[in-house]
Design a protein around this motif. Structure first.
Motif, mmCIF file in Angstrom:
data_model
loop_
_atom_site.group_PDB
_atom_site.id
_atom_site.type_symbol
_atom_site.label_atom_id
_atom_site.label_comp_id
_atom_site.label_asym_id
_atom_site.label_seq_id
_atom_site.Cartn_x
_atom_site.Cartn_y
_atom_site.Cartn_z
ATOM 1 N N LEU A 16 0.823 -1.205 0.000
ATOM 2 C CA LEU A 16 0.000 0.000 0.000
ATOM 3 C C LEU A 16 0.865 1.266 0.000
ATOM 4 N N GLY A 17 2.123 1.098 -0.409
ATOM 5 C CA GLY A 17 3.042 2.233 -0.351
ATOM 6 C C GLY A 17 3.444 2.782 -1.700
ATOM 7 N N THR A 18 2.874 2.261 -2.780
ATOM 8 C CA THR A 18 3.201 2.767 -4.112
ATOM 9 C C THR A 18 1.925 3.225 -4.822
ATOM 10 N N VAL A 19 2.110 3.954 -5.912
ATOM 11 C CA VAL A 19 0.983 4.561 -6.626
ATOM 12 C C VAL A 19 0.014 3.507 -7.152
ATOM 13 N N LEU A 20 -1.270 3.791 -7.014
ATOM 14 C CA LEU A 20 -2.321 2.966 -7.596
ATOM 15 C C LEU A 20 -2.963 3.771 -8.721
ATOM 16 N N SER A 21 -2.953 3.217 -9.928
ATOM 17 C CA SER A 21 -3.520 3.897 -11.095
ATOM 18 C C SER A 21 -4.936 3.381 -11.338
ATOM 19 N N VAL A 22 -5.894 4.265 -11.206
ATOM 20 C CA VAL A 22 -7.301 3.867 -11.268
ATOM 21 C C VAL A 22 -8.036 4.698 -12.315
ATOM 22 N N GLY A 23 -8.876 4.027 -13.085
ATOM 23 C CA GLY A 23 -9.690 4.716 -14.077
ATOM 24 C C GLY A 23 -11.163 4.515 -13.778
ATOM 25 N N ALA A 24 -11.999 5.399 -14.318
ATOM 26 C CA ALA A 24 -13.448 5.280 -14.147
ATOM 27 C C ALA A 24 -14.140 5.892 -15.353
ATOM 28 N N ILE A 25 -15.304 5.362 -15.694
ATOM 29 C CA ILE A 25 -16.077 5.959 -16.765
ATOM 30 C C ILE A 25 -16.557 7.339 -16.330
ATOM 31 N N TYR A 26 -16.845 8.183 -17.301
ATOM 32 C CA TYR A 26 -17.180 9.579 -17.033
ATOM 33 C C TYR A 26 -18.377 9.749 -16.104
ATOM 34 N N THR A 27 -19.324 8.830 -16.148
ATOM 35 C CA THR A 27 -20.536 8.979 -15.349
ATOM 36 C C THR A 27 -20.395 8.416 -13.941
ATOM 37 N N VAL A 28 -19.210 7.909 -13.602
ATOM 38 C CA VAL A 28 -18.954 7.362 -12.265
ATOM 39 C C VAL A 28 -17.891 8.181 -11.533
ATOM 40 N N GLY A 29 -16.813 8.500 -12.226
ATOM 41 C CA GLY A 29 -15.666 9.149 -11.599
ATOM 42 C C GLY A 29 -15.958 10.381 -10.755
ATOM 43 N N PRO A 30 -16.684 11.372 -11.283
ATOM 44 C CA PRO A 30 -16.887 12.612 -10.518
ATOM 45 C C PRO A 30 -17.646 12.411 -9.211
ATOM 46 N N TYR A 31 -18.403 11.327 -9.091
ATOM 47 C CA TYR A 31 -19.234 11.118 -7.908
ATOM 48 C C TYR A 31 -18.654 10.061 -6.967
ATOM 49 N N PHE A 50 -3.287 7.734 -8.917
ATOM 50 C CA PHE A 50 -3.330 8.357 -10.234
ATOM 51 C C PHE A 50 -4.725 8.071 -10.773
ATOM 52 N N ILE A 51 -5.455 9.121 -11.144
ATOM 53 C CA ILE A 51 -6.865 8.978 -11.507
ATOM 54 C C ILE A 51 -7.105 9.432 -12.938
ATOM 55 N N GLU A 52 -7.908 8.654 -13.646
ATOM 56 C CA GLU A 52 -8.272 9.012 -15.018
ATOM 57 C C GLU A 52 -9.746 8.706 -15.252
ATOM 58 N N GLU A 53 -10.417 9.599 -15.971
ATOM 59 C CA GLU A 53 -11.786 9.358 -16.413
ATOM 60 C C GLU A 53 -11.790 9.236 -17.927
ATOM 61 N N GLU A 67 -1.401 0.215 -18.285
ATOM 62 C CA GLU A 67 -1.331 1.640 -17.962
ATOM 63 C C GLU A 67 -2.183 1.973 -16.737
ATOM 64 N N LEU A 68 -3.263 1.224 -16.530
ATOM 65 C CA LEU A 68 -4.098 1.382 -15.351
ATOM 66 C C LEU A 68 -4.129 0.069 -14.582
ATOM 67 N N ASP A 69 -4.168 0.165 -13.252
ATOM 68 C CA ASP A 69 -4.189 -1.031 -12.410
ATOM 69 C C ASP A 69 -5.599 -1.575 -12.229
ATOM 70 N N ALA A 70 -6.575 -0.691 -12.169
ATOM 71 C CA ALA A 70 -7.967 -1.103 -11.969
ATOM 72 C C ALA A 70 -8.877 -0.035 -12.549
ATOM 73 N N ILE A 71 -10.094 -0.440 -12.918
ATOM 74 C CA ILE A 71 -11.050 0.520 -13.488
ATOM 75 C C ILE A 71 -12.438 0.269 -12.917
ATOM 76 N N PHE A 72 -13.184 1.361 -12.764
ATOM 77 C CA PHE A 72 -14.587 1.291 -12.366
ATOM 78 C C PHE A 72 -15.434 1.396 -13.638
ATOM 79 N N VAL A 73 -16.252 0.380 -13.885
ATOM 80 C CA VAL A 73 -17.049 0.326 -15.108
ATOM 81 C C VAL A 73 -18.462 -0.132 -14.781
#
Length: 214
Positions: A16-31, A50-53, A67-73
């Motif tokens: 839990l000590g290194t960067v986690l790269s996470v993505g989310a679809i546009y309709t989920v990320g902001p909320y 690190f966050i990407e929508e 490029e991303l470790d996990a994504i919310f879809v």
């Protein structure tokens, strides 16, 4: 695979000590991200995010390429060598001006939407497809408008749709999390649930089978 080896080596120190790269679809990320970030600061203060929508298709490619470790879809989501875990179901609701005729109803039938101007997300957003699937009458009405040469009003984001509803341009369908984030207050906008069975979406977290920091 080289990247996985590096991550496995890091696990010997602190997973839990290194960067986690996470993505989310546009309709989920902001909320979701505001709650996620604040919670992770408590649970894993040494793990920056690190966050990407983006669109589902783009997130899918970045997940499989590493490029991303996990994504919310939104489900359904299938991809070879990817694990998917359902997190929660979220109902759809109708956002409309307080003085709109449908605001007088406590619940709204999906078939009633076809009689009104409904603002939608633009092409390429999975939420648009989910709304049209949940409201078949609406899909038929849009086809008729297009055939007649009438413009179907679309928004680039859920927040844009909310602004257009507040300006009196029409009504829209939103995930409950987006509708409850009121920008204008109850005097301007009203939120109404659908009659049962209410349309909903399922949100999941997806990651590669080979990802070592599960």
């Amino acid at each position: 695979e080289t990247q996985n080896l590096r991550q496995l080596a890091e696990l010997g120190k602190d997973p839990l000590g290194t960067v986690l790269s996470v993505g989310a679809i546009y309709t989920v990320g902001p909320y979701l991200f505001p709650r996620l970030v604040s919670r992770l600061q408590q649970l894993a203060p040494k793990m920056p995010l690190f966050i990407e929508e983006n669109y589902t298709a783009v997130l899918r490619g970045k997940l499989t390429s590493g490029e991303l470790d996990a994504i919310f879809v939104a489900l359904p989501f299938t991809e070879t060598d990817v694990v998917t875990r359902k997190l929660f179901d979220e109902p759809f609701v109708v956002l409309l001006p307080q003085d709109h005729p449908l605001a007088a109803h406590t619940h709204i039938d999906t078939s009633a939407l076809a009689e009104h101007r409904v603002l939608l997300m633009g092409e390429g957003h999975c939420f648009r497809d989910q709304v049209l699937e949940a409201c078949p009458g609406l899909q038929k009405a849009i086809r008729e408008k297009t055939a007649q040469g009438n413009t179907v009003i679309e928004g680039s984001s859920l927040e844009t749709l909310k602004h257009m509803v507040a300006s009196g341009l029409g009504i829209t369908v939103l995930p409950e999390s987006a509708a409850r984030e009121a920008t204008y207050g109850e005097r301007t906008l009203a939120v109404r649930p659908f009659l049962d069975p209410a349309p909903k979406r399922s949100i999941a977290l997806a990651w590669r089978v080979s990802y070592p920091r599960t």
